[in-house]
Design a protein around this motif. Structure first.
Motif, short mmCIF file in Angstrom:
data_model
loop_
_atom_site.label_atom_id
_atom_site.label_comp_id
_atom_site.label_asym_id
_atom_site.label_seq_id
_atom_site.Cartn_x
_atom_site.Cartn_y
_atom_site.Cartn_z
N GLU A 12 -7.89 -0.14 -0.73
CA GLU A 12 -7.25 -0.79 0.39
C GLU A 12 -6.93 -2.23 0.03
O GLU A 12 -7.59 -2.86 -0.78
N SER A 18 -4.81 -2.18 4.50
CA SER A 18 -4.09 -0.91 4.59
C SER A 18 -4.25 -0.16 3.28
O SER A 18 -4.53 -0.75 2.24
N GLU A 19 -4.11 1.17 3.33
CA GLU A 19 -4.31 1.98 2.14
C GLU A 19 -3.23 1.72 1.11
O GLU A 19 -2.05 1.63 1.45
#
Ligand SMILES: [Zn+2]
Length: 71
Positions: A12, A18-19
């Motif tokens: 992340e 966020s991924e």
């Protein structure tokens, strides 16, 4: 058996969490550079380091030359 480094299965973003895909070098959400994160190659390569050292040496030599000329 050879002990290979465990691949980092993505991760992340350290900035927006966020991924991020493993192969990505920038966060798709915020564009944060992921270089140097989790064993990725850092932004400062070995050659860049040597160029920096060479630059300092060059400035040092030029300064020595100016001092030698003005004395
Ligand atoms: Zn991000």
């Amino acid at each position: 058996m050879t002990s290979e480094p465990v691949p980092v299965g993505g991760g992340e973003c350290p900035l927006c969490a966020s991924e991020v895909a493993e192969a990505a070098d920038h966060c798709p959400e915020c564009g944060w550079s992921l270089a140097g994160v989790d064993g990725r190659p850092g932004p400062y390569s070995r050659s860049a380091l040597w160029w920096t050292v060479a630059g300092f040496v060059a400035v040092y030599m030029i300064t020595l030359g100016i001092v030698a000329l003005t004395h």
